[in-house]
Design a protein around this motif. Structure first.
Motif, mmCIF file in Angstrom:
data_model
loop_
_atom_site.group_PDB
_atom_site.id
_atom_site.type_symbol
_atom_site.label_atom_id
_atom_site.label_comp_id
_atom_site.label_asym_id
_atom_site.label_seq_id
_atom_site.Cartn_x
_atom_site.Cartn_y
_atom_site.Cartn_z
ATOM 1 N N ASN A 150 -36.502 34.774 -26.957
ATOM 2 C CA ASN A 150 -37.242 34.877 -25.600
ATOM 3 C C ASN A 150 -36.749 35.783 -24.741
ATOM 4 N N LEU A 151 -35.690 36.207 -24.565
ATOM 5 C CA LEU A 151 -34.885 36.999 -23.439
ATOM 6 C C LEU A 151 -34.087 38.077 -24.190
ATOM 7 N N ASN A 152 -33.709 38.241 -25.490
ATOM 8 C CA ASN A 152 -32.965 39.066 -26.200
ATOM 9 C C ASN A 152 -31.598 39.006 -25.571
ATOM 10 N N ILE A 153 -31.217 37.762 -25.307
ATOM 11 C CA ILE A 153 -29.973 37.392 -24.745
ATOM 12 C C ILE A 153 -29.214 36.806 -25.960
ATOM 13 N N ASP A 154 -28.061 37.439 -26.197
ATOM 14 C CA ASP A 154 -27.019 37.191 -27.370
ATOM 15 C C ASP A 154 -26.094 36.321 -26.780
ATOM 16 N N VAL A 155 -26.237 34.898 -27.272
ATOM 17 C CA VAL A 155 -25.344 33.973 -26.823
ATOM 18 C C VAL A 155 -24.189 33.513 -28.095
ATOM 19 N N GLU A 156 -22.967 33.940 -27.608
ATOM 20 C CA GLU A 156 -21.817 33.512 -28.379
ATOM 21 C C GLU A 156 -21.398 32.275 -28.277
ATOM 22 N N ILE A 157 -21.377 31.402 -29.246
ATOM 23 C CA ILE A 157 -21.060 29.950 -28.814
ATOM 24 C C ILE A 157 -19.506 29.746 -29.407
ATOM 25 N N LYS A 158 -18.987 29.296 -28.334
ATOM 26 C CA LYS A 158 -17.409 29.003 -28.244
ATOM 27 C C LYS A 158 -17.171 27.609 -28.225
ATOM 28 N N VAL A 159 -16.812 26.945 -29.623
ATOM 29 C CA VAL A 159 -16.291 25.679 -29.680
ATOM 30 C C VAL A 159 -14.847 25.387 -29.467
ATOM 31 N N ALA A 160 -14.485 24.465 -28.358
ATOM 32 C CA ALA A 160 -13.435 24.186 -27.828
ATOM 33 C C ALA A 160 -13.054 22.894 -27.821
ATOM 34 N N GLU A 161 -11.645 22.510 -27.999
ATOM 35 C CA GLU A 161 -11.234 21.258 -27.732
ATOM 36 C C GLU A 161 -11.517 20.764 -26.269
ATOM 37 N N TRP A 162 -11.161 19.466 -25.928
ATOM 38 C CA TRP A 162 -11.594 19.088 -24.574
ATOM 39 C C TRP A 162 -10.651 19.631 -23.606
ATOM 40 N N GLY A 163 -9.427 19.789 -24.020
ATOM 41 C CA GLY A 163 -8.523 20.147 -22.851
ATOM 42 C C GLY A 163 -8.794 21.799 -22.474
ATOM 43 N N THR A 164 -8.997 22.402 -23.339
ATOM 44 C CA THR A 164 -9.156 24.036 -23.294
ATOM 45 C C THR A 164 -10.381 24.075 -22.485
ATOM 46 N N LEU A 165 -11.648 23.471 -23.196
ATOM 47 C CA LEU A 165 -13.091 23.630 -22.370
ATOM 48 C C LEU A 165 -12.998 23.120 -21.042
ATOM 49 N N SER A 166 -12.445 21.802 -20.672
ATOM 50 C CA SER A 166 -12.476 21.622 -19.378
ATOM 51 C C SER A 166 -11.630 22.347 -18.553
ATOM 52 N N GLU A 167 -10.573 23.034 -18.970
ATOM 53 C CA GLU A 167 -9.824 23.904 -18.208
ATOM 54 C C GLU A 167 -10.583 25.300 -17.744
ATOM 55 N N ILE A 168 -11.212 25.677 -18.790
ATOM 56 C CA ILE A 168 -12.093 26.967 -18.605
ATOM 57 C C ILE A 168 -13.329 26.740 -17.613
ATOM 58 N N ALA A 169 -14.224 25.572 -17.816
ATOM 59 C CA ALA A 169 -15.157 25.331 -17.270
ATOM 60 C C ALA A 169 -14.748 25.023 -15.636
ATOM 61 N N ALA A 170 -13.896 24.318 -15.441
ATOM 62 C CA ALA A 170 -13.299 23.918 -13.895
ATOM 63 C C ALA A 170 -13.119 25.209 -13.336
ATOM 64 N N LYS A 171 -12.542 26.078 -13.884
ATOM 65 C CA LYS A 171 -12.072 27.287 -13.221
ATOM 66 C C LYS A 171 -12.900 28.499 -12.919
ATOM 67 N N GLY A 172 -14.181 28.018 -13.605
ATOM 68 C CA GLY A 172 -15.144 28.947 -13.354
ATOM 69 C C GLY A 172 -15.151 30.094 -14.408
ATOM 70 N N LYS A 173 -14.433 29.950 -15.456
ATOM 71 C CA LYS A 173 -14.541 31.045 -16.469
ATOM 72 C C LYS A 173 -15.548 30.984 -17.630
ATOM 73 N N ALA A 174 -16.157 29.869 -17.451
ATOM 74 C CA ALA A 174 -17.174 29.871 -18.593
ATOM 75 C C ALA A 174 -18.614 30.369 -18.118
ATOM 76 N N PRO A 175 -18.942 31.574 -18.884
ATOM 77 C CA PRO A 175 -20.333 32.013 -18.450
ATOM 78 C C PRO A 175 -21.359 31.005 -18.563
ATOM 79 N N MET A 176 -21.415 30.103 -19.459
ATOM 80 C CA MET A 176 -22.234 28.998 -19.615
ATOM 81 C C MET A 176 -21.304 27.902 -20.420
ATOM 82 N N TYR A 177 -21.934 26.665 -20.240
ATOM 83 C CA TYR A 177 -20.923 25.435 -20.446
ATOM 84 C C TYR A 177 -21.928 24.453 -21.059
#
Length: 536
Positions: free
Chosen positions: A397-424
């Motif tokens: 729909n928008l020609n946006i290339d989304v790379e899926i980054k599968v992560a364990e809970w500890g890693t994902l929660s830290e990245i997301a909480a610090k605002g380092k995840a473009p999308m989550y």
């Protein structure tokens, strides 16, 4: 039991909430009900029998201040009592150990009058003595100071004002305090039991509830028996045994074979298996559990509100929900509040952006990213199905290339909480009070936490959320303030609402009076009118 690897593979196709409650049934499912057929019947309850309940995870501890999983709270709730409880539809509170409560004008003091007929279960370090206000003070101070998950925040001190009267003094007004007090982490326990058992108290929990701990076989079962001096309505059951069955398919097989009476967390294809069994009933209702996609509001392309709007309108939410929950178990989420919250309003459902890829392209063309861009989407393995469908929609729909980054809970929660995840892709489950969904995920003071790692900030929203929590305890007034905040927040397109998960359980026809609750709690005997029995 099956291996952990098989269990993980199964859960790729279903969605759990991060710590609390979950699962089941779409709006067109024949099983969309949370109540057994007999709740309004004239059957006379029978006494006796032991109820066998399948529990999907093995409890680590039953210490109220140390537990971290919903499955542990299911057992704790049978053994202990809180000051008050939610009524069956979670719209308000009912007395439990406390018979009444009063709130001071400044909302900084809550005074509770207690029952005088409550007794602890007998144990090694006490003989089943009467509970008093001193026990409430000890228990709640312990929670306020030592709870692993901060289950009683904002309490400054607790004052005993009579043998059966106690006042909680807060640091600042908090209209959500009563909801916190319903948490299993805030049951009332005896000081001598805690001190006597020390670090082993979590394996020898003592409370005032309808059932007491008899035996705990690690990784197998937790056996409870009726507490004969329970202050409330006498339990019909002689006892309850929680059997640990971590594999979802084995859980379904266990109830089909008669090894258990209630199976919890029935999801995915197992829903269809249960529905086809004429000897079983699948109970399912909308739960207090949401799934959503956070869009970074601070940096990257999605810092532009127009880009976020385009992405939302290019997302076919209905298709995602149906694709992930092909056997039922969820409905489309229209706002950042679950349907079972008392703050929910159907009038606000129109705020959800309509899927319109053509309009989305036109909006994106007004930004610096008209030709699309590359980005990353962080996700837990179990939520990968959401990510894959979303990825395809963005490219098409928008020609946006989304790379899926599968992560364990500890890693994902830290990245997301610090605002380092473009999308989550996140999940959120809590109490029915809107505070725990809106203040925790939309207030600017939560930036830097997992709830608002995307960095959403709007002064008008902050003001409304503050007013709803500090200016009044009237539920209707608070609901209006929260609904005004939702109207503004939805217009900022800070995240994409995906689905509202259901809570499910399967029961045999012998189980009477059992209902699934939107908060995921297993209620067997409770002051809200629940008293399960077996027709054997």
């Amino acid at each position: 039991m099956h291996s952990l690897a098989l269990r993980k593979l199964f859960f790729i196709f279903i969605l759990l909430s991060t710590a609390f409650i979950i699962s089941a049934c779409s709006s067109d499912s024949k099983s969309e009900t949370g109540t057994t057929d007999d709740t309004a019947s004239s059957e006379v309850p029978k006494d006796g029998g032991v109820l066998d309940v399948g529990l999907s995870s093995n409890p680590n501890t039953l210490d109220p201040i140390k537990y971290t999983g919903a499955y542990e709270s299911q057992i704790i709730r049978q053994i202990g009592d809180t000051l008050l409880v939610y009524n069956k539809d979670l719209s308000g509170f009912k007395p439990s150990i406390a018979t009444k409560w009063e709130v001071s004008e400044d909302m900084k003091s809550y005074t509770f009058t207690l029952r005088d007929d409550v007794y602890f279960q007998p144990g090694k370090y006490q003989d089943g003595r009467q509970m008093t206000a001193e026990d409430v003070k000890f228990s709640l101070e312990r929670s306020a100071k030592k709870s692993a998950l901060n289950r009683l925040s904002g309490v400054d001190s607790i004052e005993v004002t009579g043998e059966f009267k106690v006042t909680l003094h807060l640091n600042e007004p908090n209209a959500a305090l009563l909801a916190m007090l319903t948490d299993a982490g805030n049951i009332i326990i005896p000081k001598e039991g805690v001190e006597g058992w020390g670090e082993q108290f979590g394996a020898h929990l003592i409370g005032t509830g309808p059932f007491q701990l008899k035996d705990w076989q690690t990784d197998q079962a937790v056996e409870l028996v009726r507490h004969d001096k329970y202050w409330g309505e006498k339990p019909h059951l002689d006892g309850v045994t929680f059997k640990i069955i971590s594999d979802p398919t084995m859980m379904a097989n266990a109830i089909r074979s008669g090894d258990i009476d209630i199976a919890t967390d029935i999801k995915g294809q197992n829903r269809a298996v249960i529905e086809k069994d004429k000897n079983l009933k699948l109970l399912s209702k909308s739960g207090l559990s949401l799934t959503y996609i956070d869009l970074n509001n601070i940096e990257g392309p999605t810092a532009d509100p127009k880009v976020r709007e385009a992405i939302y309108k290019a997302t076919n939410v209905e298709k995602i929900v149906k694709g992930v929950n092909q056997w039922g178990g969820a409905s489309v989420s229209y706002m950042p509040l679950p349907k079972e919250s008392w703050g929910y309003s159907k009038d606000l459902e129109k705020l959800k952006p309509e899927y319109n890829p053509k309009e989305a392209k036109e909006i994106l063309a007004e930004t610096d990213y008209a030709d699309g861009f590359k980005t990353e989407l962080y996700v837990l393995e179990k939520r990968s199905p959401y990510a894959v469908i979303f990825q395809n929609q963005m490219k098409e729909n928008l020609n946006i290339d989304v790379e899926i980054k599968v992560a364990e809970w500890g890693t994902l929660s830290e990245i997301a909480a610090k605002g380092k995840a473009p999308m989550y892709i996140g999940g959120w489950s809590w109490y029915p009070d809107p505070y725990f969904f809106l203040n925790q995920t939309f207030h600017s003071d939560q930036i830097g936490s997992l709830g608002n790692g995307r960095g959403y900030s709007n002064e008008k929203v902050d003001k409304l959320l503050d007013q709803a929590n500090t200016k009044t305890v009237d539920q209707d007034e608070r609901a209006k303030l929260y609904q005004e905040a939702i109207k503004i927040a939805m217009g900022d397109f800070s995240r994409i609402e995906l689905d509202n998960l259901d809570i499910t359980a399967a029961i045999t026809k012998n189980v009477k009076g059992f209902e699934v609750s939107a908060d995921g709690s297993i209620n067997i005997v409770k002051p809200n009118g629940t008293n399960v029995w077996l027709n054997e």
